[in-house]
Design a protein around this motif. Structure first.
Motif, PDB file in Angstrom:
ATOM      1  N   LEU A  67      -4.043 -13.386  -5.660  1.00 18.09           N
ATOM      2  CA  LEU A  67      -3.767 -14.158  -4.520  1.00 18.09           C
ATOM      3  C   LEU A  67      -4.492 -13.634  -3.232  1.00 18.09           C
ATOM      4  CD1 LEU A  67       0.207 -14.512  -5.175  1.00 18.09           C
ATOM      5  CD2 LEU A  67      -1.574 -16.277  -5.162  1.00 18.09           C
ATOM      6  N   ARG A  68      -4.379 -12.390  -3.055  1.00 20.79           N
ATOM      7  CA  ARG A  68      -5.414 -12.109  -1.682  1.00 20.79           C
ATOM      8  C   ARG A  68      -6.694 -12.369  -1.801  1.00 20.79           C
ATOM      9  NH1 ARG A  68      -1.898  -7.230  -2.365  1.00 20.79           N
ATOM     10  NH2 ARG A  68      -3.392  -6.259  -3.523  1.00 20.79           N
ATOM     11  N   GLY A  69      -7.105 -12.283  -3.114  1.00 19.94           N
ATOM     12  CA  GLY A  69      -8.590 -12.586  -3.315  1.00 19.94           C
ATOM     13  C   GLY A  69      -8.844 -14.076  -3.282  1.00 19.94           C
ATOM     14  N   LEU A  70      -8.202 -14.962  -3.588  1.00 12.03           N
ATOM     15  CA  LEU A  70      -8.172 -16.194  -3.165  1.00 12.03           C
ATOM     16  C   LEU A  70      -8.239 -16.668  -2.040  1.00 12.03           C
ATOM     17  CD1 LEU A  70      -5.934 -17.843  -6.233  1.00 12.03           C
ATOM     18  CD2 LEU A  70      -8.543 -17.835  -6.218  1.00 12.03           C
ATOM     19  N   LEU A  71      -7.190 -16.025  -1.288  1.00 15.84           N
ATOM     20  CA  LEU A  71      -7.272 -16.446   0.187  1.00 15.84           C
ATOM     21  C   LEU A  71      -8.412 -15.970   1.010  1.00 15.84           C
ATOM     22  CD1 LEU A  71      -3.173 -15.986   0.761  1.00 15.84           C
ATOM     23  CD2 LEU A  71      -4.584 -17.917   0.367  1.00 15.84           C
ATOM     24  N   ASP A  72      -8.690 -14.625   0.695  1.00 11.56           N
ATOM     25  CA  ASP A  72      -9.951 -14.044   1.368  1.00 11.56           C
ATOM     26  C   ASP A  72     -11.105 -14.739   1.033  1.00 11.56           C
ATOM     27  OD1 ASP A  72      -8.337 -12.109   2.418  1.00 11.56           O
ATOM     28  OD2 ASP A  72      -9.029 -10.559   0.792  1.00 11.56           O
ATOM     29  N   ALA A  73     -11.137 -15.658  -0.075  1.00 12.81           N
ATOM     30  CA  ALA A  73     -12.269 -16.472  -0.412  1.00 12.81           C
ATOM     31  C   ALA A  73     -12.264 -17.983   0.256  1.00 12.81           C
ATOM     32  CB  ALA A  73     -12.736 -16.549  -1.827  1.00 12.81           C
ATOM     33  N   GLY A  74     -10.886 -17.998   1.037  1.00 15.01           N
ATOM     34  CA  GLY A  74     -10.906 -19.378   1.541  1.00 15.01           C
ATOM     35  C   GLY A  74     -10.235 -20.356   0.591  1.00 15.01           C
ATOM     36  N   GLU A  75      -9.719 -20.168  -0.303  1.00 14.86           N
ATOM     37  CA  GLU A  75      -9.466 -21.131  -1.401  1.00 14.86           C
ATOM     38  C   GLU A  75      -7.828 -21.318  -1.102  1.00 14.86           C
ATOM     39  OE1 GLU A  75     -11.035 -22.478  -3.965  1.00 14.86           O
ATOM     40  OE2 GLU A  75     -12.649 -21.380  -3.820  1.00 14.86           O
ATOM     41  N   SER A  76      -7.432 -22.587  -1.497  1.00 15.08           N
ATOM     42  CA  SER A  76      -6.063 -23.220  -1.354  1.00 15.08           C
ATOM     43  C   SER A  76      -5.407 -22.789  -2.520  1.00 15.08           C
ATOM     44  CB  SER A  76      -6.013 -24.680  -0.866  1.00 15.08           C
ATOM     45  OG  SER A  76      -6.470 -24.767   0.193  1.00 15.08           O
ATOM     46  N   ARG A  81       7.738 -17.944   1.780  1.00 15.78           N
ATOM     47  CA  ARG A  81       6.785 -17.712   2.866  1.00 15.78           C
ATOM     48  C   ARG A  81       6.713 -16.043   3.301  1.00 15.78           C
ATOM     49  NH1 ARG A  81       2.729 -20.473   4.805  1.00 15.78           N
ATOM     50  NH2 ARG A  81       3.941 -22.474   4.204  1.00 15.78           N
ATOM     51  N   ASP A  82       7.900 -15.911   3.691  1.00 12.87           N
ATOM     52  CA  ASP A  82       8.255 -14.423   4.302  1.00 12.87           C
ATOM     53  C   ASP A  82       8.262 -13.154   3.201  1.00 12.87           C
ATOM     54  OD1 ASP A  82       8.615 -15.269   7.038  1.00 12.87           O
ATOM     55  OD2 ASP A  82      10.753 -15.256   6.808  1.00 12.87           O
ATOM     56  N   ASP A  83       8.696 -13.890   2.035  1.00 12.34           N
ATOM     57  CA  ASP A  83       8.791 -12.855   0.594  1.00 12.34           C
ATOM     58  C   ASP A  83       7.566 -12.806   0.408  1.00 12.34           C
ATOM     59  OD1 ASP A  83      11.273 -12.733   1.141  1.00 12.34           O
ATOM     60  OD2 ASP A  83      11.916 -14.308  -0.229  1.00 12.34           O
ATOM     61  N   LEU A  84       6.448 -13.829   0.637  1.00 12.65           N
ATOM     62  CA  LEU A  84       5.202 -13.845  -0.216  1.00 12.65           C
ATOM     63  C   LEU A  84       4.195 -12.667   0.601  1.00 12.65           C
ATOM     64  CD1 LEU A  84       2.991 -14.551  -2.148  1.00 12.65           C
ATOM     65  CD2 LEU A  84       2.539 -16.655  -0.702  1.00 12.65           C
ATOM     66  N   ARG A  85       4.334 -12.713   2.163  1.00 12.21           N
ATOM     67  CA  ARG A  85       3.638 -12.321   2.853  1.00 12.21           C
ATOM     68  C   ARG A  85       3.983 -10.627   2.631  1.00 12.21           C
ATOM     69  NH1 ARG A  85       1.334 -13.944   7.412  1.00 12.21           N
ATOM     70  NH2 ARG A  85       2.607 -15.729   7.258  1.00 12.21           N
ATOM     71  N   THR A  86       5.450 -10.386   2.416  1.00 12.68           N
ATOM     72  CA  THR A  86       5.715  -9.141   2.188  1.00 12.68           C
ATOM     73  C   THR A  86       5.202  -8.486   0.870  1.00 12.68           C
ATOM     74  OG1 THR A  86       7.796  -9.231   3.435  1.00 12.68           O
ATOM     75  CG2 THR A  86       7.811  -7.320   1.934  1.00 12.68           C
ATOM     76  N   TRP A  87       5.263  -9.259  -0.121  1.00 13.84           N
ATOM     77  CA  TRP A  87       4.500  -8.811  -1.415  1.00 13.84           C
ATOM     78  C   TRP A  87       3.053  -8.706  -1.247  1.00 13.84           C
ATOM     79  CZ3 TRP A  87       4.108 -13.042  -5.680  1.00 13.84           C
ATOM     80  CH2 TRP A  87       3.480 -12.399  -7.074  1.00 13.84           C
ATOM     81  N   LEU A  88       2.528  -9.409  -0.794  1.00 11.05           N
ATOM     82  CA  LEU A  88       0.938  -9.430  -0.599  1.00 11.05           C
ATOM     83  C   LEU A  88       0.330  -8.276   0.185  1.00 11.05           C
ATOM     84  CD1 LEU A  88      -0.177 -12.963  -0.398  1.00 11.05           C
ATOM     85  CD2 LEU A  88       0.286 -11.609  -2.471  1.00 11.05           C
ATOM     86  N   ALA A  89       1.390  -7.701   1.198  1.00 12.87           N
ATOM     87  CA  ALA A  89       0.876  -6.729   2.047  1.00 12.87           C
ATOM     88  C   ALA A  89       1.103  -5.312   1.213  1.00 12.87           C
ATOM     89  CB  ALA A  89       1.913  -6.705   3.330  1.00 12.87           C
ATOM     90  N   ARG A  90       2.048  -5.282   0.148  1.00 12.52           N
ATOM     91  CA  ARG A  90       2.226  -4.023  -0.627  1.00 12.52           C
ATOM     92  C   ARG A  90       1.127  -3.702  -1.415  1.00 12.52           C
ATOM     93  NH1 ARG A  90       7.263  -1.902  -1.556  1.00 12.52           N
ATOM     94  NH2 ARG A  90       8.240  -3.188  -0.331  1.00 12.52           N
ATOM     95  N   GLY A  91       0.823  -2.488  -1.433  1.00  9.96           N
ATOM     96  CA  GLY A  91      -0.265  -1.743  -2.210  1.00  9.96           C
ATOM     97  C   GLY A  91       0.264  -1.740  -3.557  1.00  9.96           C
ATOM     98  N   ALA A  92      -0.589  -1.509  -4.605  1.00  9.06           N
ATOM     99  CA  ALA A  92      -0.201  -1.306  -6.162  1.00  9.06           C
ATOM    100  C   ALA A  92       0.490   0.133  -6.245  1.00  9.06           C
ATOM    101  CB  ALA A  92      -1.319  -1.070  -7.059  1.00  9.06           C
ATOM    102  N   PHE A 126      -2.044  -3.697   3.138  1.00 15.63           N
ATOM    103  CA  PHE A 126      -2.863  -5.072   3.199  1.00 15.63           C
ATOM    104  C   PHE A 126      -2.266  -5.813   4.407  1.00 15.63           C
ATOM    105  CE2 PHE A 126      -3.404  -3.708  -1.269  1.00 15.63           C
ATOM    106  CZ  PHE A 126      -4.903  -3.431  -1.335  1.00 15.63           C
ATOM    107  N   THR A 127      -3.347  -6.655   4.980  1.00 24.19           N
ATOM    108  CA  THR A 127      -3.019  -7.742   5.960  1.00 24.19           C
ATOM    109  C   THR A 127      -3.318  -8.985   5.436  1.00 24.19           C
ATOM    110  OG1 THR A 127      -3.424  -6.164   7.764  1.00 24.19           O
ATOM    111  CG2 THR A 127      -3.204  -8.487   8.338  1.00 24.19           C
ATOM    112  N   PRO A 128      -2.462  -9.542   4.549  1.00 20.46           N
ATOM    113  CA  PRO A 128      -2.924 -10.812   3.776  1.00 20.46           C
ATOM    114  C   PRO A 128      -3.188 -11.911   4.835  1.00 20.46           C
ATOM    115  CG  PRO A 128      -0.411 -10.506   3.729  1.00 20.46           C
ATOM    116  CD  PRO A 128      -1.050  -9.414   4.297  1.00 20.46           C
ATOM    117  N   HIS A 129      -4.353 -12.739   4.522  1.00 20.68           N
ATOM    118  CA  HIS A 129      -4.788 -14.102   5.282  1.00 20.68           C
ATOM    119  C   HIS A 129      -3.825 -15.034   4.685  1.00 20.68           C
ATOM    120  CE1 HIS A 129      -9.020 -12.204   5.526  1.00 20.68           C
ATOM    121  NE2 HIS A 129      -7.838 -11.808   6.266  1.00 20.68           N
ATOM    122  N   LEU A 130      -2.498 -15.144   5.129  1.00 26.30           N
ATOM    123  CA  LEU A 130      -1.405 -16.015   4.580  1.00 26.30           C
ATOM    124  C   LEU A 130      -1.281 -16.900   5.836  1.00 26.30           C
ATOM    125  CD1 LEU A 130       0.420 -17.202   2.439  1.00 26.30           C
ATOM    126  CD2 LEU A 130       2.144 -15.622   3.161  1.00 26.30           C
TER     127      LEU A 130
END
Length: 248
Positions: free
Chosen positions: A36-45, A72-83, A90-94
């Motif tokens: 998901l982070r990779g798609l958003l970083d690439a500008g994909e919807s 949306r809040d839960d997704l932001r928290t999830w994408l910010a978390r490292g493995a 991370f600072t997701p481009h959400l």
């Protein structure tokens, strides 16, 4: 308005064409986050479908409860978390909700739309809904079986079936070991139907030094299969020892 003519056909704007990302109940939610982070970083919807079983896995692996009302809040928290489980790695481009609305009007760049797993009337349930393809990350054996057999018991399986029938790219990142004969037959069925079967199998030639590197390798291979550009891992360049940074 003339017969057969609709308002949205009169506008020259390009329609929104997202990638559908399905998250099943298999272990491996960090893989989904990295994709998901990779798609958003690439500008994909992205159109996101999180199965009911995957919410239990996400809660178990990260402590994050994915709630429809606060997705949306839960997704932001999830994408910010490292493995490794560290928050705010991370600072997701959400994008904000307003940016998603702008994307619906053909404006702006990446955006995310969430569809409930039980919503069989959702956009991705129809072949006329414009998408680029679908990525299932991770894919459980139950999900693999459902898609291979065309069960469409929830939106994730239905969207995958639609992707196959419309001859769009489908990447299935299966996460299970060992694999029994029945699952192997289902995977062959998906391959013959045109899907890319991509086991969540990290490699070590890219010079991994952290668990995130291994996760990003798998996520990068998923994006490679979808032909989405990224810089998630070091590619093989034909030089032995390159992963160790050996001097020549």
């Amino acid at each position: 308005m003339k017969p057969g003519q609709y308002a949205d056909q009169q506008s020259p704007r390009q329609p929104r064409r997202p990638w559908v990302v399905g998250v099943s109940g298999a272990s491996g939610t960090p893989y989904a986050a990295a994709v998901l982070r990779g798609l958003l970083d690439a500008g994909e919807s992205v159109d996101l479908v999180v199965s009911r079983a995957s919410r239990l896995t996400l809660l178990d692996e990260t402590g994050i409860a994915f709630r429809d009302a606060y997705w949306r809040d839960d997704l932001r928290t999830w994408l910010a978390r490292g493995a490794d489980g560290k928050p705010d790695t991370f600072t997701p481009h959400l994008p904000a909700e307003a940016d998603t609305a702008a994307a619906d009007m053909g404006e702006g760049a990446a955006d995310v739309r969430h569809w409930g797993a039980g919503d069989l009337a959702a956009g991705p349930s129809s072949g006329s809904y414009p998408v680029k393809g679908m990525l299932i990350v991770p894919a459980s054996t139950a999900c693999v079986a459902g898609v291979a057999l065309g069960l469409s018991k929830d939106l994730l399986q239905r969207a995958a079936s639609v992707t196959l029938k419309e001859r769009r790219p489908l990447v299935v990142a299966v996460r299970e070991t060992p694999l029994n004969g029945q699952t192997l037959k289902h995977l062959v069925t998906l391959d013959e139907a045109g899907a890319v079967v991509l086991p969540a199998s990290p490699a070590f030639y890219a010079g991994a030094t952290h668990i995130q590197d291994l996760v990003d390798f798998v996520a990068g291979r998923v994006l490679d299969a979808a032909r989405v550009p990224h810089r998630l891992y070091r590619r093989w360049e034909g030089e032995l020892g390159g992963s160790r940074g050996d001097e020549r």
